[in-house]
Design a protein around this motif. Sequence first.
Motif, mmCIF file in Angstrom:
data_model
loop_
_atom_site.group_PDB
_atom_site.id
_atom_site.type_symbol
_atom_site.label_atom_id
_atom_site.label_comp_id
_atom_site.label_asym_id
_atom_site.label_seq_id
_atom_site.Cartn_x
_atom_site.Cartn_y
_atom_site.Cartn_z
ATOM 1 N N UNK A 1 56.578 21.235 -7.075
ATOM 2 C CA UNK A 1 56.959 21.232 -8.510
ATOM 3 C C UNK A 1 56.075 19.064 -8.615
ATOM 4 N N UNK A 2 56.198 19.083 -7.571
ATOM 5 C CA UNK A 2 56.422 17.110 -7.512
ATOM 6 C C UNK A 2 54.385 17.133 -7.638
ATOM 7 N N UNK A 3 54.151 16.232 -8.851
ATOM 8 C CA UNK A 3 52.460 15.913 -8.782
ATOM 9 C C UNK A 3 52.373 14.583 -7.730
ATOM 10 N N UNK A 4 51.147 13.939 -7.056
ATOM 11 C CA UNK A 4 51.417 13.017 -6.336
ATOM 12 C C UNK A 4 49.441 12.888 -6.909
ATOM 13 N N UNK B 1 55.352 21.357 5.123
ATOM 14 C CA UNK B 1 55.319 21.059 4.029
ATOM 15 C C UNK B 1 53.701 22.122 3.423
ATOM 16 N N UNK B 2 54.013 22.620 2.113
ATOM 17 C CA UNK B 2 52.751 23.089 1.137
ATOM 18 C C UNK B 2 52.730 22.706 0.566
ATOM 19 N N UNK B 3 51.009 22.300 0.264
ATOM 20 C CA UNK B 3 50.816 21.043 -0.789
ATOM 21 C C UNK B 3 49.188 22.174 -1.127
ATOM 22 N N UNK B 4 49.640 22.164 -2.392
ATOM 23 C CA UNK B 4 48.106 22.336 -3.417
ATOM 24 C C UNK B 4 47.164 21.339 -3.820
ATOM 25 N N UNK B 5 45.759 21.126 -3.590
ATOM 26 C CA UNK B 5 45.190 19.770 -3.216
ATOM 27 C C UNK B 5 43.989 20.578 -4.351
ATOM 28 N N UNK B 6 43.858 19.293 -5.367
ATOM 29 C CA UNK B 6 43.356 19.823 -6.824
ATOM 30 C C UNK B 6 42.004 18.402 -6.527
ATOM 31 N N UNK C 1 41.931 13.207 -7.524
ATOM 32 C CA UNK C 1 42.712 13.957 -6.500
ATOM 33 C C UNK C 1 44.264 14.001 -6.613
ATOM 34 N N UNK C 2 44.179 15.586 -6.703
ATOM 35 C CA UNK C 2 45.715 16.089 -6.993
ATOM 36 C C UNK C 2 46.312 16.860 -6.538
ATOM 37 N N UNK C 3 47.508 16.376 -6.005
ATOM 38 C CA UNK C 3 48.074 16.900 -4.663
ATOM 39 C C UNK C 3 49.580 17.219 -5.252
ATOM 40 N N UNK C 4 49.526 18.229 -5.024
ATOM 41 C CA UNK C 4 50.983 19.119 -6.127
ATOM 42 C C UNK C 4 52.113 20.251 -5.113
ATOM 43 N N UNK C 5 53.295 19.431 -4.888
ATOM 44 C CA UNK C 5 53.926 20.032 -3.932
ATOM 45 C C UNK C 5 54.613 22.069 -3.720
ATOM 46 N N UNK C 6 54.181 22.605 -3.386
ATOM 47 C CA UNK C 6 54.461 23.968 -3.419
ATOM 48 C C UNK C 6 55.087 23.984 -3.018
ATOM 49 N N UNK D 1 58.612 16.517 -11.171
ATOM 50 C CA UNK D 1 58.717 17.943 -11.317
ATOM 51 C C UNK D 1 60.021 17.754 -12.283
ATOM 52 N N UNK D 2 59.987 17.269 -14.120
ATOM 53 C CA UNK D 2 61.812 17.662 -14.480
ATOM 54 C C UNK D 2 62.979 18.389 -14.432
ATOM 55 N N UNK D 3 62.093 19.830 -14.030
ATOM 56 C CA UNK D 3 63.339 20.645 -13.316
ATOM 57 C C UNK D 3 63.973 20.323 -12.357
ATOM 58 N N UNK D 4 63.486 19.577 -11.254
ATOM 59 C CA UNK D 4 63.595 18.551 -10.305
ATOM 60 C C UNK D 4 64.905 17.684 -10.556
ATOM 61 N N UNK D 5 65.625 17.450 -11.361
ATOM 62 C CA UNK D 5 65.975 16.256 -11.521
ATOM 63 C C UNK D 5 67.395 16.440 -12.347
ATOM 64 N N UNK D 6 67.811 15.545 -12.636
ATOM 65 C CA UNK D 6 68.831 14.873 -13.938
ATOM 66 C C UNK D 6 68.203 14.843 -14.695
ATOM 67 N N UNK D 7 68.750 16.000 -16.401
ATOM 68 C CA UNK D 7 67.570 15.746 -16.840
ATOM 69 C C UNK D 7 68.195 14.126 -18.070
ATOM 70 N N UNK D 8 69.260 13.849 -17.126
ATOM 71 C CA UNK D 8 70.117 12.145 -17.952
ATOM 72 C C UNK D 8 69.415 10.806 -17.570
#
Length: 284
Positions: free
Chosen positions: A245-248, A151-156, A220-225, A117-124
């Motif tokens: 916000x990160x997605x695997x 941990x909480x993981x949204x599974x799709x 399978x998408x695993x998104x960190x909640x 998730x771009x919001x969780x890391x340095x934009x540079x």
Amino acid sequence: MAKVGIVYHPQRESARSKAAELESWLEERHHCAVYMGESGADDSLDLVVSLGGDGTMLRAIDKILPSPIPVLGVNFGSLGYLTECDPDGLFGALQQFFAGDYQVEERMTLSIDVEKNEATIDSALTQAILQKHFVALNDLVIEKLDSGHVIRVDVMFNSREFLTYEADGLILSSPTGSTAYSFSAGGPVVSPRMRAMVLTPISPHMLFDRSLVLEPDETVELKMAEGPPAAIMVDGSRKLVVEHGDVVTCSANHTTARLVTFADRDFHQIMKKKFGLQSKRMGD
């Protein structure tokens, strides 16, 4: 002349010694021996010999994929579920290989993409940091970092929401990996000749605690909640940390791992031997 790659367990002196013996044996027969480092495999290799246990086999396969180079596993470990022969049988096995008297068993692998998730890391940071790609023979594991929190993981599945898991972690395994960590967490054993994926929760803190066997063409998408971060493990090797916000994304890979064998492998008999199930009746 054949070109043979060598991967050995660095902490096992017996494996290191056998690697030197193998190098000499190959050179005496005018073959080329190549020790494989961290840079990966040379596509011109005709064979890779793995000297160790299942962990060494996984490292060897990780080095060569997506190249279709066959791998011969020599067991210096305790279980050796993926290996084909013991150290004493190595040179006999190589004679059979060079004579063309062998088979190749193809194993399904997993294609894994991690998008930060771009919001969780340095934009540079570059896009190379935002996205990572891995290939697994056994499994992908998302596992908690802190002992006191789940941990909480949204599974799709195929971009459709399924469930939010609250657990110590999640395992997504291939059929080959179904006898590894997934099995220890209560997952089913799946024949390695099948194409499927198995999703198994680790110590789930919820009512639904069963494994799911998925079709190979599902994504399978695993998104960190919201909640604590987690570690991403690929075939037992920690790769990176994921946060809210990160997605695997994981799916069956088009590239297979190719294991050298010298007879029709009876999966059920191998399983009985490796897990000590020699009696016809459990408990005997």
